[in-house]
Design a protein around this motif. Structure first.
Motif, PDB file in Angstrom:
ATOM      1  N   ARG A 134     -14.194 -29.067  80.257  1.00  0.00           N
ATOM      2  CA  ARG A 134     -14.360 -27.628  80.401  1.00  0.00           C
ATOM      3  C   ARG A 134     -15.651 -27.159  79.722  1.00  0.00           C
ATOM      4  N   THR A 135     -15.887 -27.704  78.529  1.00  0.00           N
ATOM      5  CA  THR A 135     -17.088 -27.333  77.777  1.00  0.00           C
ATOM      6  C   THR A 135     -18.345 -27.766  78.517  1.00  0.00           C
ATOM      7  N   ALA A 136     -18.355 -29.000  79.031  1.00  0.00           N
ATOM      8  CA  ALA A 136     -19.523 -29.516  79.749  1.00  0.00           C
ATOM      9  C   ALA A 136     -19.829 -28.656  80.971  1.00  0.00           C
ATOM     10  N   ALA A 137     -18.785 -28.245  81.689  1.00  0.00           N
ATOM     11  CA  ALA A 137     -18.989 -27.383  82.855  1.00  0.00           C
ATOM     12  C   ALA A 137     -19.558 -26.032  82.429  1.00  0.00           C
ATOM     13  N   GLU A 138     -19.063 -25.496  81.326  1.00  0.00           N
ATOM     14  CA  GLU A 138     -19.557 -24.200  80.843  1.00  0.00           C
ATOM     15  C   GLU A 138     -21.030 -24.283  80.429  1.00  0.00           C
ATOM     16  N   VAL A 139     -21.425 -25.398  79.819  1.00  0.00           N
ATOM     17  CA  VAL A 139     -22.836 -25.571  79.448  1.00  0.00           C
ATOM     18  C   VAL A 139     -23.712 -25.532  80.702  1.00  0.00           C
ATOM     19  N   CYS A 140     -23.260 -26.186  81.775  1.00  0.00           N
ATOM     20  CA  CYS A 140     -24.016 -26.164  83.035  1.00  0.00           C
ATOM     21  C   CYS A 140     -24.028 -24.756  83.631  1.00  0.00           C
ATOM     22  N   GLN A 143     -26.644 -22.799  81.793  1.00  0.00           N
ATOM     23  CA  GLN A 143     -28.004 -23.164  82.198  1.00  0.00           C
ATOM     24  C   GLN A 143     -28.357 -22.529  83.535  1.00  0.00           C
ATOM     25  N   GLN A 144     -27.401 -22.505  84.475  1.00  0.00           N
ATOM     26  CA  GLN A 144     -27.682 -21.889  85.775  1.00  0.00           C
ATOM     27  C   GLN A 144     -27.916 -20.385  85.624  1.00  0.00           C
ATOM     28  N   LEU A 145     -27.112 -19.733  84.781  1.00  0.00           N
ATOM     29  CA  LEU A 145     -27.312 -18.304  84.535  1.00  0.00           C
ATOM     30  C   LEU A 145     -28.688 -18.054  83.919  1.00  0.00           C
ATOM     31  N   ASP A 146     -29.083 -18.930  82.999  1.00  0.00           N
ATOM     32  CA  ASP A 146     -30.396 -18.805  82.362  1.00  0.00           C
ATOM     33  C   ASP A 146     -31.496 -18.852  83.418  1.00  0.00           C
ATOM     34  N   MET A 147     -31.373 -19.766  84.374  1.00  0.00           N
ATOM     35  CA  MET A 147     -32.366 -19.858  85.445  1.00  0.00           C
ATOM     36  C   MET A 147     -32.289 -18.647  86.371  1.00  0.00           C
ATOM     37  N   ASN A 148     -31.062 -18.167  86.642  1.00  0.00           N
ATOM     38  CA  ASN A 148     -30.914 -16.966  87.478  1.00  0.00           C
ATOM     39  C   ASN A 148     -31.614 -15.771  86.848  1.00  0.00           C
ATOM     40  N   PHE A 149     -31.491 -15.658  85.534  1.00  0.00           N
ATOM     41  CA  PHE A 149     -32.057 -14.507  84.829  1.00  0.00           C
ATOM     42  C   PHE A 149     -33.582 -14.467  84.925  1.00  0.00           C
ATOM     43  N   GLU A 150     -34.216 -15.624  85.125  1.00  0.00           N
ATOM     44  CA  GLU A 150     -35.677 -15.671  85.233  1.00  0.00           C
ATOM     45  C   GLU A 150     -36.170 -14.870  86.435  1.00  0.00           C
ATOM     46  N   LYS A 151     -35.302 -14.704  87.440  1.00  0.00           N
ATOM     47  CA  LYS A 151     -35.694 -14.016  88.672  1.00  0.00           C
ATOM     48  C   LYS A 151     -35.232 -12.560  88.691  1.00  0.00           C
ATOM     49  N   ARG A 152     -34.566 -12.132  87.602  1.00  0.00           N
ATOM     50  CA  ARG A 152     -34.045 -10.767  87.561  1.00  0.00           C
ATOM     51  C   ARG A 152     -34.742  -9.941  86.489  1.00  0.00           C
ATOM     52  N   LYS A 167     -24.218 -21.581  77.359  1.00  0.00           N
ATOM     53  CA  LYS A 167     -25.263 -22.605  77.294  1.00  0.00           C
ATOM     54  C   LYS A 167     -25.319 -23.307  75.938  1.00  0.00           C
ATOM     55  N   THR A 168     -25.062 -22.571  74.866  1.00  0.00           N
ATOM     56  CA  THR A 168     -25.233 -23.122  73.517  1.00  0.00           C
ATOM     57  C   THR A 168     -23.956 -23.113  72.688  1.00  0.00           C
ATOM     58  N   SER A 169     -23.275 -21.973  72.657  1.00  0.00           N
ATOM     59  CA  SER A 169     -22.226 -21.775  71.652  1.00  0.00           C
ATOM     60  C   SER A 169     -20.957 -22.567  71.896  1.00  0.00           C
ATOM     61  N   VAL A 170     -20.549 -22.714  73.158  1.00  0.00           N
ATOM     62  CA  VAL A 170     -19.269 -23.376  73.399  1.00  0.00           C
ATOM     63  C   VAL A 170     -19.302 -24.839  72.946  1.00  0.00           C
ATOM     64  N   GLY A 197     -17.138 -21.949  65.464  1.00  0.00           N
ATOM     65  CA  GLY A 197     -18.279 -22.625  66.074  1.00  0.00           C
ATOM     66  C   GLY A 197     -18.984 -21.771  67.111  1.00  0.00           C
ATOM     67  N   VAL A 198     -18.210 -21.064  67.941  1.00  0.00           N
ATOM     68  CA  VAL A 198     -18.806 -20.214  68.981  1.00  0.00           C
ATOM     69  C   VAL A 198     -19.629 -19.096  68.354  1.00  0.00           C
ATOM     70  N   ASN A 199     -19.079 -18.440  67.338  1.00  0.00           N
ATOM     71  CA  ASN A 199     -19.815 -17.338  66.708  1.00  0.00           C
ATOM     72  C   ASN A 199     -21.046 -17.836  65.950  1.00  0.00           C
ATOM     73  N   MET A 200     -20.916 -18.968  65.284  1.00  0.00           N
ATOM     74  CA  MET A 200     -22.091 -19.526  64.625  1.00  0.00           C
ATOM     75  C   MET A 200     -23.127 -19.958  65.662  1.00  0.00           C
ATOM     76  N   GLY A 201     -22.649 -20.425  66.809  1.00  0.00           N
ATOM     77  CA  GLY A 201     -23.559 -20.798  67.880  1.00  0.00           C
ATOM     78  C   GLY A 201     -24.339 -19.616  68.425  1.00  0.00           C
ATOM     79  N   LEU A 202     -23.671 -18.468  68.542  1.00  0.00           N
ATOM     80  CA  LEU A 202     -24.369 -17.267  68.993  1.00  0.00           C
ATOM     81  C   LEU A 202     -25.433 -16.858  67.977  1.00  0.00           C
ATOM     82  N   GLY A 203     -25.068 -16.907  66.696  1.00  0.00           N
ATOM     83  CA  GLY A 203     -26.048 -16.612  65.654  1.00  0.00           C
ATOM     84  C   GLY A 203     -27.192 -17.605  65.670  1.00  0.00           C
ATOM     85  N   PHE A 204     -26.855 -18.874  65.894  1.00  0.00           N
ATOM     86  CA  PHE A 204     -27.845 -19.952  65.934  1.00  0.00           C
ATOM     87  C   PHE A 204     -28.845 -19.726  67.057  1.00  0.00           C
ATOM     88  N   GLN A 205     -28.364 -19.346  68.253  1.00  0.00           N
ATOM     89  CA  GLN A 205     -29.269 -19.162  69.391  1.00  0.00           C
ATOM     90  C   GLN A 205     -30.151 -17.929  69.212  1.00  0.00           C
TER      91      GLN A 205
END
Length: 325
Positions: A134-140, A143-152, A167-170, A197-205
């Motif tokens: 589940r985590t691996a799928a969420e990371v992907c 990443q896709q959302l990150d690429m989508n955002f480049e065009k918006r 992309k990072t926190s999960v 971990g998720v909240n520290m990940g958000l702070g980390f990013q």
């Protein structure tokens, strides 16, 4: 540092992990990227989380390395997508070899991650694999959302936080949850670890976004200003698009409209950085990062364990808050 012995054990385990030998062109890039170092924060979070409950935390080492191998697999592929020249101050795999080799070596790294996870006790393995999948799928997805955002041009702060969560926190959340699962902690406790971990990940990013603009190139290890050059939708760019007015807004939009190769990248980085500073976005980003770190510490405080037992994990979390690289 109370977490140093755990970090040394992780480094030793990575050095002794075999990925394969032939053909050399397939496996040498894996050894290369894994040798570049980094903070090893994900495997460290796994072993420190296991150590909360058990003294023989060494049983978490191989699964912890699985998380690090998976993380580096995503970096190898992300660097291709981002055309990134540097990773931890060294040439990226696709620059040192080529993109096709980097793709294939990354695929093998994913396989190796599953192989290392098989070191988990049989009773816990199905749950661990399901959560990892589940985590691996969420990371992907992230990443896709990150690429989508480049065009918006209309990405909201809420959407951005949702993207970096995936992309990072999960993965940081899973790293901590994994340590708890290996140690036999109940689901309520592993949920607290995941939340921390998720909240520290958000702070980390958010801190990473800040360092990408304001970091010391000698300490950061990546190209400072890389997000600005690529027009990546970071927290600061999203806020700048909302807050900028008049000439500042015109200048920002002008820099965003220019095609790479038609300007001096150092000029663009300097100009956009100045806009961020004028708008106070360096302070705002740091405040946001601190707020998420605080939520992470709150989850750790709620763990029903003696403070002394939590000391190594809390000390490492404090290190993340103050990092400069």
């Amino acid at each position: 540092m109370t977490f140093q012995p755990y970090l040394e054990a992780i480094s030793k385990q990575i050095q002794h992990t075999a990925y394969g030998e032939e053909p050399a062109e397939l496996y040498e890039p894996i050894r290369y990227i894994m040798s570049l170092g980094g903070k090893r924060l994900r495997p460290l979070l796994t072993v420190l989380s296991a150590n909360l409950f058990i003294n023989d935390w060494q049983k978490a080492l191989k699964p912890a390395i699985a998380v690090e191998v998976f993380h580096n697999f995503t970096l190898m592929h992300d660097d291709i997508m981002d055309c990134a020249p540097l990773r931890r101050g060294k040439p990226t795999v696709h620059e040192k070899w080529n993109a096709n080799t980097a793709i294939l070596s990354g695929d093998v790294m994913l396989v190796n991650a599953y192989e290392l996870l098989l070191d988990v006790a049989p009773a816990q393995l199905p749950r661990v694999i399901r959560r990892f999948n589940r985590t691996a799928a969420e990371v992907c997805e992230g990443q896709q959302l990150d690429m989508n955002f480049e065009k918006r041009a209309d990405v909201s702060q809420e959407e951005y936080i949702g993207m970096i969560r995936l992309k990072t926190s999960v993965l940081l959340g899973f790293a901590m949850e994994l340590g708890g699962m290996i140690a036999g902690a109940d689901e309520a406790t592993t949920q607290l670890l995941y939340d921390a971990g998720v909240n520290m990940g958000l702070g980390f990013q958010l801190k990473d976004d800040l360092l990408d603009v304001y970091g010391d190139p000698e300490k950061f290890g990546k190209q400072v200003g890389g997000d600005i050059i690529a027009n990546k939708k970071t927290f600061m760019l999203i806020e700048a698009l909302l807050l900028a007015e008049g000439k500042t807004k015109d200048d920002l939009n002008n820099w965003l409209s220019l095609e790479q190769g038609t300007y001096d990248t150092s000029d663009k980085v300097a100009a956009v950085t100045e806009i961020y500073t004028q708008l106070g976005l360096d302070t705002l980003a740091q405040t946001m990062a601190d707020a998420y770190f605080s939520k992470g510490f709150e989850a750790l405080e709620n763990l029903p364990l003696p403070v002394e037992r939590k000391k190594p994990l809390i000390e490492f979390a404090e290190f993340l808050v103050g990092r400069e690289s």
